[in-house]
Design a protein around this motif. Sequence first.
Motif, PDB file in Angstrom:
ATOM      1  N   LYS A  30       0.750  -1.433   0.122  1.00  0.00           N
ATOM      2  CA  LYS A  30       0.034  -0.054  -0.058  1.00  0.00           C
ATOM      3  C   LYS A  30       0.868   1.203  -0.244  1.00  0.00           C
ATOM      4  O   LYS A  30       0.637   2.343  -0.593  1.00  0.00           O
ATOM      5  N   ILE A  45      -7.087   2.185  -2.144  1.00  0.00           N
ATOM      6  CA  ILE A  45      -7.058   1.909  -0.611  1.00  0.00           C
ATOM      7  C   ILE A  45      -7.971   2.666   0.044  1.00  0.00           C
ATOM      8  O   ILE A  45      -8.584   3.579  -0.396  1.00  0.00           O
ATOM      9  N   SER A  83      -6.944   3.891   5.549  1.00  0.00           N
ATOM     10  CA  SER A  83      -5.547   3.368   5.294  1.00  0.00           C
ATOM     11  C   SER A  83      -4.568   4.250   4.492  1.00  0.00           C
ATOM     12  O   SER A  83      -3.482   4.526   4.904  1.00  0.00           O
TER      13      SER A  83
END
Length: 258
Positions: A15, A41, A45
């Motif tokens: 990520k 995402i 996050s």
Amino acid sequence: MSDHNNPLFNQSLEKGLAVLRGFGAARRTMNLADIAQVAGISKSSAQRMIHTLEELGYVRKHPQSRRFQLTPKVMEIGYNYLAADILVDVANPYLAELNQITGETVNLTEPDGLDMVYVARFVAPKFIPVHMPIGSRIPMYCSGAGRAYLSVLGDDEIHAMLESSDRVTFTQYTQTDISSIFKRIQNSRAQGYATNQEEMFLGDMTIAAPVINSHGLPVASVHLAVPCSRWTLPDAEQKLASSVIQCARSISNSIRTL
């Protein structure tokens, strides 16, 4: 292809890298919602990722707009790759010599997926229509460098890579038909060099030759970028192709002894 089910796979790292890759020429700055969307995402996050990257110094927030942007520290990662890349060190003297001999811009690109990535560049003192800094990417299917690289691979692998490519039309001259591109690659294999005439950028053409390692596998391409304002393709092939081939062969012979 990433194996997300592997217990060793770190999704948080994935990520964070997705956030960094989201920035670019089309998105120089982003807010939190932009970051979440581009990285695929959640907003929470994205907030954790961007906070961590800001603390580490890879991004900063503009005090007025409150939008995030990359910092020069990001370049440290790319620089470390170039500093550790033996091929670039070996190739640089030969690239510089080709630049001096031809008076034109000389580039070294390495493969990454379906693209070729610029890792070295010696710019001509004369006018050049296109600026491609280190780290720039060009698709294999429609670039001289890519076709030169592909020409050393087996036919099945070439077809698989062409079929996996998006084959976007950049200009009215871009070749997107697989059979037509494959014929061009076959010709490149026979003559030892590949060409591209205004398929990516109008006014720009290239002549490229592959760099081959001791196992007979392609690892890079050398290519000359020349403007259509100074050259026709037949003249460029006649006067420049042999020098490009020789440069690529010299680099290939040098890396085989390492």
